[in-house]
Design an enzyme around this catalytic site. Structure first.
Site, PDB file in Angstrom:
ATOM      1  N   CYS A  17       0.834  -1.193   0.000  1.00 20.25           N
ATOM      2  CA  CYS A  17       0.000   0.000   0.000  1.00 20.25           C
ATOM      3  C   CYS A  17       0.879   1.257   0.000  1.00 20.25           C
ATOM      4  CB  CYS A  17      -0.881  -0.043   1.241  1.00 20.25           C
ATOM      5  SG  CYS A  17      -2.027   1.322   1.378  1.00 20.25           S
ATOM      6  N   PRO A  18       0.598   2.204  -0.845  1.00 24.07           N
ATOM      7  CA  PRO A  18      -0.557   2.375  -1.733  1.00 24.07           C
ATOM      8  C   PRO A  18      -0.298   1.963  -3.177  1.00 24.07           C
ATOM      9  CG  PRO A  18       0.579   4.460  -1.600  1.00 24.07           C
ATOM     10  CD  PRO A  18       1.364   3.464  -0.749  1.00 24.07           C
TER      11      PRO A  18
END
Length: 78
Positions: A17-18
């Site tokens: 993430c992200p």
């Protein structure tokens, strides 16, 4: 009834993430509306991030599957 063309697969394994969402957004932006794309991830947060991304950007989450090393998501571009 119109049958969608076979979906391409986008390997996002190993990204945290992200990055899976950012890369998926860029890839989907280059595809025509109605096109489907499998997103394959190993990031455990993807089960939260990908559905939220689809909801926020008008894409349809068609299917979610657990895999041996993560998840895969079938997304239809809105």
């Amino acid at each position: 009834m119109i049958v969608p063309a076979a979906a391409q697969t986008y390997d996002l394994k190993g990204l945290n993430c992200p990055l899976p969402v950012l890369k998926a957004r860029k890839r989907l932006a280059q595809m025509p509306s109605g096109t489907r794309l499998w997103l394959e991830t190993t990031d455990p947060l993807a089960v939260i991030d990908i559905p939220a991304f689809c909801n926020e950007h008008g894409h349809m989450l068609i299917e979610t599957e657990s895999t041996a090393d993560g998840h895969r998501f079938l997304v239809e571009r809105g």
